[in-house]
Write an enzyme that holds these catalytic residues in place. Structure first.
Site, mmCIF file in Angstrom:
data_model
loop_
_atom_site.group_PDB
_atom_site.id
_atom_site.type_symbol
_atom_site.label_atom_id
_atom_site.label_comp_id
_atom_site.label_asym_id
_atom_site.label_seq_id
_atom_site.Cartn_x
_atom_site.Cartn_y
_atom_site.Cartn_z
ATOM 1 C CE LYS A 1 42.522 35.064 35.757
ATOM 2 N NZ LYS A 1 42.088 33.722 35.375
ATOM 3 C CG ASP B 1 42.139 35.886 30.938
ATOM 4 O OD1 ASP B 1 42.548 36.654 30.031
ATOM 5 O OD2 ASP B 1 40.954 35.519 31.020
#
Length: 214
Positions: free
Chosen positions: A124, A142
């Site tokens: 991420k 997320d």
């Protein structure tokens, strides 16, 4: 988990997101690619507001890996001790700075694989840096994106990698540069985990979510 939406519905959704916010921006303060990388790494399990507050003074004195190493782990802790997991994060920040100096000449690499070698950097974080700094259409999934992807059917998936793949496979290419930011902001401020603000939602009529609020 909602069923995958069709191409035309997804295009309409992102046309509306674009009309509402043509050039979305991330909310983490940074001055260069290195401070962006550090800020994103620090944001894990912390709010952007909290990270910005913690790094406001930190980045004034340590905006390169070399300066961060000179500050040292205890110096980093003094600046970031208001955010969650600060001791472990400070340790990773110093380890990251050391690896950048030793293995990358003090420069932040711009490949996902290289970024993921750095302490405290996962997929991420790497994708956020690739997208925000180098304009690569990487999708940083997320909890907000995973939630609205499954709630709306934009990009359903059982885990973050599946959601990321659904974004790449189903969202039209001309929207992919800003796709994850539009969805993060939508999830953060409108399509909230509890009590989503469906009455203020620009895609309410296209969303199959059954538990809509008034």
């Amino acid at each position: 988990m909602a069923a995958q939406l069709d191409y035309h519905t997804i295009r309409t959704i992102f046309e509306r997101f674009q009309a509402q916010n043509p050039a979305p921006e991330g909310e983490l303060d940074h001055t260069n690619v290195y401070t962006l990388l550090v800020a994103v790494a620090l944001s894990a399990q912390s709010t952007d507001i909290g990270v910005n507050r913690a790094t406001a003074e930190l980045f004034k004195i340590a905006d390169t890996p070399e300066k961060m190493l000179a500050l040292g782990e205890e110096g980093v802790i003094e600046h970031i001790k208001t955010i969650g997991l600060y001791r472990n994060k400070a340790k990773n920040v110093i380890k990251m700075a050391q690896m950048l100096v030793d293995d990358f000449g003090g420069e932040v690499p711009n490949s996902r694989a290289a970024l993921e070698l750095l302490p405290g950097v996962g997929r991420k974080t790497a994708n956020v840096v690739l997208n925000m700094w180098w304009d690569y259409p990487a999708q940083a999934v997320d909890t907000h994106i995973e939630r609205i992807g499954n709630r709306t059917g934009i990009c359903p998936g059982k885990n973050v990698v599946a959601v990321e793949r659904a974004i790449e496979d189903h969202i039209p290419v001309d929207f992919q540069k800003h796709a994850h930011l539009w969805m993060i902001l939508h999830g953060r401020y409108v399509c909230k985990a509890r009590k989503p603000l469906c009455g203020a939602c620009v895609i309410r009529d296209l969303c199959p979510y059954e538990d809509k609020t008034l």
